[in-house]
Design a protein around this motif. Sequence first.
Motif, PDB file in Angstrom:
ATOM      1  N   GLY A   4       0.818  -1.212   0.000  1.00 20.97           N
ATOM      2  CA  GLY A   4       0.000   0.000   0.000  1.00 20.97           C
ATOM      3  C   GLY A   4       0.850   1.259   0.000  1.00 20.97           C
ATOM      4  O   GLY A   4       0.534   2.243  -0.677  1.00 20.97           O
ATOM      5  N   LEU A   5       1.936   1.242   0.741  1.00 23.33           N
ATOM      6  CA  LEU A   5       2.851   2.384   0.782  1.00 23.33           C
ATOM      7  C   LEU A   5       3.478   2.625  -0.591  1.00 23.33           C
ATOM      8  O   LEU A   5       3.505   3.755  -1.091  1.00 23.33           O
ATOM      9  N   ILE A   6       3.949   1.563  -1.221  1.00 23.23           N
ATOM     10  CA  ILE A   6       4.560   1.688  -2.554  1.00 23.23           C
ATOM     11  C   ILE A   6       3.523   2.149  -3.574  1.00 23.23           C
ATOM     12  O   ILE A   6       3.785   3.030  -4.390  1.00 23.23           O
ATOM     13  N   PHE A   7       2.330   1.555  -3.529  1.00 22.76           N
ATOM     14  CA  PHE A   7       1.247   1.940  -4.433  1.00 22.76           C
ATOM     15  C   PHE A   7       0.919   3.423  -4.256  1.00 22.76           C
ATOM     16  O   PHE A   7       0.810   4.175  -5.223  1.00 22.76           O
ATOM     17  N   GLY A   8       0.755   3.851  -3.005  1.00 18.82           N
ATOM     18  CA  GLY A   8       0.411   5.247  -2.724  1.00 18.82           C
ATOM     19  C   GLY A   8       1.486   6.217  -3.173  1.00 18.82           C
ATOM     20  O   GLY A   8       1.187   7.284  -3.720  1.00 18.82           O
ATOM     21  N   LEU A   9       2.749   5.860  -2.950  1.00 19.92           N
ATOM     22  CA  LEU A   9       3.857   6.720  -3.405  1.00 19.92           C
ATOM     23  C   LEU A   9       3.865   6.845  -4.924  1.00 19.92           C
ATOM     24  O   LEU A   9       4.025   7.944  -5.467  1.00 19.92           O
ATOM     25  N   GLY A  10       3.677   5.713  -5.602  1.00 19.56           N
ATOM     26  CA  GLY A  10       3.644   5.745  -7.059  1.00 19.56           C
ATOM     27  C   GLY A  10       2.485   6.576  -7.581  1.00 19.56           C
ATOM     28  O   GLY A  10       2.646   7.391  -8.498  1.00 19.56           O
ATOM     29  N   TRP A  11       1.319   6.392  -6.998  1.00 23.14           N
ATOM     30  CA  TRP A  11       0.131   7.154  -7.409  1.00 23.14           C
ATOM     31  C   TRP A  11       0.354   8.649  -7.172  1.00 23.14           C
ATOM     32  O   TRP A  11       0.061   9.489  -8.016  1.00 23.14           O
ATOM     33  N   GLY A  12       0.927   8.974  -6.019  1.00 18.01           N
ATOM     34  CA  GLY A  12       1.189  10.382  -5.703  1.00 18.01           C
ATOM     35  C   GLY A  12       2.236  11.012  -6.616  1.00 18.01           C
ATOM     36  O   GLY A  12       2.127  12.189  -6.974  1.00 18.01           O
ATOM     37  N   LEU A  13       3.234  10.241  -7.002  1.00 17.01           N
ATOM     38  CA  LEU A  13       4.304  10.774  -7.843  1.00 17.01           C
ATOM     39  C   LEU A  13       3.876  11.003  -9.292  1.00 17.01           C
ATOM     40  O   LEU A  13       4.246  12.010  -9.894  1.00 17.01           O
ATOM     41  N   VAL A  14       3.122  10.061  -9.849  1.00 19.77           N
ATOM     42  CA  VAL A  14       2.781  10.180 -11.269  1.00 19.77           C
ATOM     43  C   VAL A  14       1.328  10.573 -11.515  1.00 19.77           C
ATOM     44  O   VAL A  14       0.961  10.937 -12.632  1.00 19.77           O
ATOM     45  N   GLY A  15       0.485  10.500 -10.490  1.00 23.01           N
ATOM     46  CA  GLY A  15      -0.901  10.935 -10.636  1.00 23.01           C
ATOM     47  C   GLY A  15      -1.821   9.932 -11.295  1.00 23.01           C
ATOM     48  O   GLY A  15      -2.933  10.287 -11.694  1.00 23.01           O
ATOM     49  N   TYR A  16      -1.374   8.702 -11.421  1.00 25.30           N
ATOM     50  CA  TYR A  16      -2.213   7.637 -11.987  1.00 25.30           C
ATOM     51  C   TYR A  16      -1.987   6.370 -11.189  1.00 25.30           C
ATOM     52  O   TYR A  16      -0.889   6.106 -10.720  1.00 25.30           O
ATOM     53  N   CYS A  17      -3.046   5.565 -11.063  1.00 27.45           N
ATOM     54  CA  CYS A  17      -2.885   4.235 -10.504  1.00 27.45           C
ATOM     55  C   CYS A  17      -2.834   3.269 -11.691  1.00 27.45           C
ATOM     56  O   CYS A  17      -3.013   3.679 -12.838  1.00 27.45           O
ATOM     57  N   PRO A  18      -2.576   1.981 -11.466  1.00 32.29           N
ATOM     58  CA  PRO A  18      -2.373   1.073 -12.602  1.00 32.29           C
ATOM     59  C   PRO A  18      -3.490   1.068 -13.643  1.00 32.29           C
ATOM     60  O   PRO A  18      -3.226   1.227 -14.837  1.00 32.29           O
ATOM     61  N   GLY A  19      -4.718   0.893 -13.214  1.00 33.42           N
ATOM     62  CA  GLY A  19      -5.819   0.840 -14.181  1.00 33.42           C
ATOM     63  C   GLY A  19      -6.032   2.142 -14.917  1.00 33.42           C
ATOM     64  O   GLY A  19      -6.250   2.162 -16.131  1.00 33.42           O
ATOM     65  N   THR A  20      -5.954   3.236 -14.190  1.00 37.15           N
ATOM     66  CA  THR A  20      -6.207   4.528 -14.833  1.00 37.15           C
ATOM     67  C   THR A  20      -5.062   4.945 -15.754  1.00 37.15           C
ATOM     68  O   THR A  20      -5.293   5.659 -16.722  1.00 37.15           O
ATOM     69  N   SER A  21      -3.844   4.483 -15.465  1.00 37.56           N
ATOM     70  CA  SER A  21      -2.727   4.836 -16.349  1.00 37.56           C
ATOM     71  C   SER A  21      -2.907   4.181 -17.714  1.00 37.56           C
ATOM     72  O   SER A  21      -2.688   4.813 -18.750  1.00 37.56           O
ATOM     73  N   LEU A  22      -3.329   2.918 -17.730  1.00 33.08           N
ATOM     74  CA  LEU A  22      -3.560   2.238 -19.002  1.00 33.08           C
ATOM     75  C   LEU A  22      -4.717   2.883 -19.759  1.00 33.08           C
ATOM     76  O   LEU A  22      -4.647   3.072 -20.974  1.00 33.08           O
ATOM     77  N   GLY A  23      -5.780   3.224 -19.038  1.00 34.34           N
ATOM     78  CA  GLY A  23      -6.914   3.892 -19.667  1.00 34.34           C
ATOM     79  C   GLY A  23      -6.541   5.263 -20.210  1.00 34.34           C
ATOM     80  O   GLY A  23      -6.985   5.658 -21.291  1.00 34.34           O
ATOM     81  N   ALA A  24      -5.712   5.997 -19.464  1.00 35.56           N
ATOM     82  CA  ALA A  24      -5.290   7.326 -19.914  1.00 35.56           C
ATOM     83  C   ALA A  24      -4.457   7.238 -21.191  1.00 35.56           C
ATOM     84  O   ALA A  24      -4.615   8.053 -22.101  1.00 35.56           O
ATOM     85  N   VAL A  25      -3.574   6.239 -21.269  1.00 33.96           N
ATOM     86  CA  VAL A  25      -2.802   6.037 -22.503  1.00 33.96           C
ATOM     87  C   VAL A  25      -3.757   5.717 -23.646  1.00 33.96           C
ATOM     88  O   VAL A  25      -3.602   6.213 -24.764  1.00 33.96           O
ATOM     89  N   GLY A  26      -4.773   4.902 -23.356  1.00 38.49           N
ATOM     90  CA  GLY A  26      -5.776   4.582 -24.365  1.00 38.49           C
ATOM     91  C   GLY A  26      -6.513   5.812 -24.864  1.00 38.49           C
ATOM     92  O   GLY A  26      -6.967   5.854 -26.008  1.00 38.49           O
ATOM     93  N   GLU A  27      -6.639   6.819 -24.013  1.00 37.19           N
ATOM     94  CA  GLU A  27      -7.261   8.088 -24.408  1.00 37.19           C
ATOM     95  C   GLU A  27      -6.276   9.021 -25.108  1.00 37.19           C
ATOM     96  O   GLU A  27      -6.660  10.087 -25.567  1.00 37.19           O
TER      97      GLU A  27
END
Length: 174
Positions: free
Chosen positions: A79-102
């Motif tokens: 959870g800590l790693i996930f939260g840090l990654g989300w905070g740093l790049v502004g996307y979580c795994p599912g939304t990052s793939l969807g955003a690239v798709g957009e």
Amino acid sequence: MELVFGLVTGVLFGFLLQRGQVLRYDVQLGALRLKDMTIVKFMLSHIMVAMVGIYLLNDLGLVKLSLKATVVGANALGGLIFGLGWGLVGYCPGTSLGAVGEGRLDALAAIAGMLVGAGIFARAYDGLLPTVYTWGDYGKITLAGVLGVNHWLVIAILIVAFAAILRFIERKGL
């Protein structure tokens, strides 16, 4: 057939992510700053539907639940790693793939981070097993099992609680 079902449900979930506008960077940032509850509303709604659907299918014998062990140390670290990654790049795994798709290529940073993180995890896994994976290992448990009640009672209580949270969020205009 399982792969086709997985593809169809994945595309459907991606469509719902896009329609719910949770792929947008400003919505992600708003969630992290507790100013925009779009993602919370989206996820709570999906959790309620999934809880009922999965347990109904399980009770009908159409699926079999495959519980994973509850390990507090591994969950906290993940959870800590996930939260840090989300905070740093502004996307979580599912939304990052969807955003690239957009067509939003800034989300490629999140995907690259996930791939690097997966590689680091794979290399560190053997070292984590005797440490992090032993901290707070409660085995394969469920809330209904711990409480000793029928799972439908827990589901009903959670749906009422989630609905109350959703109503509160709506009233606050978040």
